[in-house]
Design a protein around this motif. Structure first.
Motif, mmCIF file in Angstrom:
data_model
loop_
_atom_site.group_PDB
_atom_site.id
_atom_site.type_symbol
_atom_site.label_atom_id
_atom_site.label_comp_id
_atom_site.label_asym_id
_atom_site.label_seq_id
_atom_site.Cartn_x
_atom_site.Cartn_y
_atom_site.Cartn_z
ATOM 1 N N ASP A 19 18.328 98.912 70.018
ATOM 2 C CA ASP A 19 17.917 99.435 68.728
ATOM 3 C C ASP A 19 16.404 99.420 68.618
ATOM 4 O OD1 ASP A 19 18.121 100.232 65.833
ATOM 5 O OD2 ASP A 19 20.218 99.850 66.264
ATOM 6 N N CYS A 20 15.881 99.397 67.406
ATOM 7 C CA CYS A 20 14.483 99.756 67.157
ATOM 8 C C CYS A 20 13.486 98.631 67.360
ATOM 9 C CB CYS A 20 14.347 100.301 65.735
ATOM 10 S SG CYS A 20 15.372 101.762 65.428
ATOM 11 N N ASP A 21 13.924 97.413 67.585
ATOM 12 C CA ASP A 21 13.003 96.292 67.755
ATOM 13 C C ASP A 21 13.508 95.371 68.859
ATOM 14 O OD1 ASP A 21 10.771 94.667 67.213
ATOM 15 O OD2 ASP A 21 11.883 93.448 65.775
ATOM 16 N N PRO A 22 13.658 95.921 70.080
ATOM 17 C CA PRO A 22 14.185 95.087 71.160
ATOM 18 C C PRO A 22 13.233 93.945 71.476
ATOM 19 C CG PRO A 22 13.283 97.162 72.012
ATOM 20 C CD PRO A 22 13.283 97.266 70.524
ATOM 21 N N VAL A 24 6.458 93.584 60.543
ATOM 22 C CA VAL A 24 5.806 93.472 61.846
ATOM 23 C C VAL A 24 5.161 94.779 62.277
ATOM 24 C CG1 VAL A 24 7.299 91.602 62.612
ATOM 25 C CG2 VAL A 24 7.966 93.964 63.084
ATOM 26 N N GLY A 25 5.363 95.854 61.512
ATOM 27 C CA GLY A 25 4.707 97.108 61.844
ATOM 28 C C GLY A 25 5.423 98.303 61.271
ATOM 29 N N PRO A 26 4.705 99.428 61.154
ATOM 30 C CA PRO A 26 5.337 100.660 60.662
ATOM 31 C C PRO A 26 6.239 101.260 61.731
ATOM 32 C CG PRO A 26 3.072 101.091 61.302
ATOM 33 C CD PRO A 26 3.276 99.605 61.436
ATOM 34 N N HIS A 27 7.163 102.085 61.283
ATOM 35 C CA HIS A 27 8.165 102.647 62.195
ATOM 36 C C HIS A 27 8.605 104.001 61.663
ATOM 37 C CE1 HIS A 27 11.527 102.872 64.939
ATOM 38 N NE2 HIS A 27 12.403 102.868 63.963
ATOM 39 N N GLU A 28 8.759 104.964 62.560
ATOM 40 C CA GLU A 28 9.367 106.248 62.188
ATOM 41 C C GLU A 28 10.792 106.250 62.715
ATOM 42 O OE1 GLU A 28 7.815 110.726 62.006
ATOM 43 O OE2 GLU A 28 8.142 110.034 64.059
ATOM 44 N N HIS A 29 11.708 106.113 61.801
ATOM 45 C CA HIS A 29 13.112 105.971 62.193
ATOM 46 C C HIS A 29 13.751 107.355 62.336
ATOM 47 C CE1 HIS A 29 16.790 103.377 62.285
ATOM 48 N NE2 HIS A 29 17.313 104.587 62.234
ATOM 49 N N HIS A 30 14.217 107.648 63.530
ATOM 50 C CA HIS A 30 14.922 108.902 63.805
ATOM 51 C C HIS A 30 16.422 108.644 63.684
ATOM 52 C CE1 HIS A 30 11.386 111.072 65.484
ATOM 53 N NE2 HIS A 30 10.998 109.834 65.740
ATOM 54 N N THR A 85 9.456 103.783 57.758
ATOM 55 C CA THR A 85 9.950 102.452 57.387
ATOM 56 C C THR A 85 9.000 101.372 57.892
ATOM 57 O OG1 THR A 85 11.264 102.127 59.416
ATOM 58 C CG2 THR A 85 12.335 103.289 57.590
ATOM 59 N N TRP A 86 9.236 100.171 57.387
ATOM 60 C CA TRP A 86 8.649 98.958 57.947
ATOM 61 C C TRP A 86 9.738 98.253 58.754
ATOM 62 C CZ3 TRP A 86 3.644 98.616 57.676
ATOM 63 C CH2 TRP A 86 2.944 99.056 56.555
ATOM 64 N N ILE A 87 9.410 97.861 59.963
ATOM 65 C CA ILE A 87 10.287 96.920 60.663
ATOM 66 C C ILE A 87 9.972 95.534 60.140
ATOM 67 C CG2 ILE A 87 10.757 95.794 62.872
ATOM 68 C CD1 ILE A 87 10.551 98.456 64.228
ATOM 69 N N ASP A 139 12.537 101.214 53.991
ATOM 70 C CA ASP A 139 11.672 102.336 53.657
ATOM 71 C C ASP A 139 10.372 101.830 53.036
ATOM 72 O OD1 ASP A 139 13.594 103.991 54.597
ATOM 73 O OD2 ASP A 139 13.957 105.058 52.730
ATOM 74 N N ARG A 140 9.262 102.405 53.440
ATOM 75 C CA ARG A 140 7.959 101.876 53.046
ATOM 76 C C ARG A 140 7.744 101.911 51.535
ATOM 77 N NH1 ARG A 140 4.157 104.747 57.619
ATOM 78 N NH2 ARG A 140 5.643 104.452 59.328
ATOM 79 N N GLY A 141 8.355 102.855 50.866
ATOM 80 C CA GLY A 141 8.175 102.944 49.424
ATOM 81 C C GLY A 141 9.028 101.989 48.623
ATOM 82 N N GLU A 142 9.955 101.315 49.261
ATOM 83 C CA GLU A 142 10.882 100.428 48.544
ATOM 84 C C GLU A 142 10.280 99.028 48.459
ATOM 85 O OE1 GLU A 142 13.474 101.218 46.952
ATOM 86 O OE2 GLU A 142 13.820 103.268 47.641
#
Length: 230
Positions: A130-133, A195-201, A220-222, A177-180
Motif C-alpha cells: 500500500d501507500c506507506d510501505p 509524515v508527508g503529503p500524498h496523491e492517492h490514486h 491527502t496526508w499520510i 484528505d488534506r482539507g479535513e
C-alpha cells in the motif's frame, strides 16, 4: 473523507465525509478481539422479580438514540454472512464482498463490532503493498449512524492496532484528505502524526465484469502511529 472513511477495496475507493465523527471510549480498547463483553453477573439467591445470574435493570431515562447500554458487545473478524450489514458501510455489496475476500486470503484483516446482535462498525487493515510501505494500511473505518458518538470508532481503531502489534508490526499508517482538519485532529489525538503529503490514486472495479467504473486522485496526508508509543 479520510482513508479511514474512504473505502479502498482491492482497487476501489469511495468517500464518506462523516464516518469518523466519534468520541473516545476511554480505555475500552483493552478488550480482546472476539471476546464477549457481557453484562455483569452476580451469584447467590435470585432476588424477587429478577432472574438469577444477571443484574436487574435499573430504572432510569431511555438512553439517547435508543442505544441499549446493557446489550452485549462483541469485537470479532468479519464473516461472509456479514456482507449485507457491511454493504452500506462499504458503499456497495460488491465492495463489502471485496473486503471480505481480501480478508479471507490473509492479505487483509477485517474487524467488526457487533452490538445488540447487529454489526454496527467495521475497519480493515491491508498488510502489504500500500501507500506507506512497509507499514500496514488502515482503511474503511465506518460506524453506523445509530451508534455514532459512542466510541465504536475508537474501539475498532485500537483493536486493529492491537492485532497489528500482535503480528509484530511497529507502526500503522492511513491517509486523510488534506482539507479535513477535524479528522486530522481526530487521529492526532490518537497518536497519529503527518509524515508527508500524498496523491492517492484510486480505481473502482466491477466485481462482475472487472471493468474500471470510476477512478481519480485525492490530495491527502499520510499519517502514521508508532504502536506501543502511548
Amino acid at each position: 473523507m479520510i482513508e479511514a472513511a474512504q473505502y479502498v477495496l482491492g482497487l476501489g475507493r469511495v468517500s464518506a465525509v462523516d464516518d469518523v465523527l466519534l468520541n473516545t471510549l476511554g480505555g475500552a480498547v483493552a478488550a480482546v478481539v472476539g471476546v464477549h463483553l457481557l453484562a455483569p453477573r452476580v451469584r447467590g439467591a435470585a432476588q424477587p422479580g429478577t432472574r438469577r445470574g444477571r443484574l436487574p435493570s435499573l430504572p432510569g431515562p431511555t438512553h439517547p438514540g435508543g442505544v441499549n447500554p446493557d446489550a452485549d458487545l462483541l469485537l470479532r473478524r468479519g464473516r461472509l454472512d456479514d456482507v449485507n450489514s457491511l454493504a452500506p458501510m462499504s458503499g456497495s455489496a460488491d465492495r463489502a464482498l471485496a473486503r471480505l475476500r481480501a480478508a479471507g486470503t490473509g492479505d487483509e484483516t477485517l474487524l467488526v463490532a457487533e452490538h445488540d446482535g447487529r454489526v454496527v462498525a467495521a475497519v480493515s487493515v491491508r498488510w502489504h503493498h500500500d501507500c506507506d510501505p512497509p507499514h500496514p494500511w488502515l482503511y474503511g473505518l465506518h460506524v453506523s449512524a445509530a451508534v455514532r458518538r459512542h466510541g465504536f470508532g475508537t474501539l475498532l481503531l485500537g483493536a486493529a492496532e492491537t492485532v497489528a502489534s500482535l503480528r509484530g508490526v511497529e507502526a500503522m499508517s492511513l491517509d486523510v484528505d488534506r482539507g479535513e482538519t477535524g479528522l486530522v485532529a481526530f487521529y492526532e489525538r490518537r497518536g497519529y502524526a503527518k509524515v508527508g503529503p500524498h496523491e492517492h490514486h484510486w480505481r473502482s472495479v466491477s466485481s462482475a465484469t472487472g471493468d474500471v467504473v470510476a477512478e481519480g486522485t485525492a490530495d491527502t496526508w499520510i499519517m502514521r502511529h508508532r504502536l506501543g508509543s502511548d
